[in-house]
Design a protein around this motif. Structure first.
Motif: not given
Lengths: 110, 115
Positions: A1-3, A27-28, A68-71, A87-92
């Motif tokens: 599962d790629q969050q 992941n909210s 946030k509504s569109a995540k 390379v750019y990483f988005c991180v939660g």
């Protein structure tokens, strides 16, 4: 599962123009989002973060927008410079456990 | 000093060897992390240490054994690894654990090859 998903594996932008890197998440529970830049043979370098209660954060040439509504979040770089090629990483981040996206390779064309 | 230093940069080891990866920071950060990054994949969290105590173990096999002897040093002891454990191992640190988001400083990583 790629969050955390970065659906564009690569992006090419002319020098001086705006680079827009996109990121979607599922992941909210994430309470922060971060962007990291990575050059070959180096560790990721922190760029900018945004709290989940904000919708925008700006630092110099870098602005991160959060919907946030569109995540969905995006990183804007303006003006783009050759040194931004990486390379750019988005991180939660939830409870300081980082979940990385798969990355987008940004190439700035002189 | 604003760096996280990882040694060695490259390591080749046999499946019966015992080796250790080392990570050091002198920024006064009290949280330290090990991440594993396979080729063409994003980094994945392995362990979190907070104030020298293990806070998170992401179900990592026991052939990986972390150790935090003091607030500046984080080791990863390796024993009886498999070829599929070959990866880039990244160490990171942050000011504190679960006290707000200050960003994380990553080292350059150790490129591990298991033969």
């Amino acid at each position: 599962d790629q969050q955390v998903k970065q659906n564009s594996p690569s992006l090419s932008v002319q020098e001086g123009r705006i680079s827009i890197l996109n990121c979607d998440y599922t992941n909210s529970m994430f309470d922060y989002f971060l962007w990291y830049k990575k050059y070959p043979a180096e560790g990721p370098t922190f760029l900018i973060s945004i709290s989940s209660i904000k919708d925008k954060n700006e630092d110099g040439r870098f602005t991160v927008f959060l919907n946030k509504s569109a995540k969905h979040l995006s990183l804007h770089i303006v003006p783009s410079q050759p040194g931004d090629s990486a390379v750019y990483f988005c991180v939660g981040d939830v409870n300081e456990k980082l979940t990385f996206g798969t990355g987008t390779r940004l190439t700035i064309i002189p | 000093d604003t760096e996280v230093t990882q040694t060695p940069k490259h390591l080749v080891m046999g499946m019966t060897n015992k080796k250790s990866l080392k990570c050091e920071q002198h920024m006064g950060h009290r949280a330290m992390y090990w991440y594993k990054q396979k080729a063409k994949k994003p980094p994945e969290l392995m362990f979190v240490y907070s104030y020298e105590k293990l806070s998170i173990n992401e179900s990592v096999p026991s052939r990986f054994s972390p150790e935090c002897p003091n607030s500046s040093l984080l080791n990863l002891h390796l024993h009886a690894l498999q070829p599929e454990d070959s990866a880039l191992y990244l160490c990171a640190s942050s000011q504190a654990y679960l006290q707000g988001n200050y960003g994380y400083t990553f080292g350059s990583g150790t490129r591990l090859t298991v033969v």
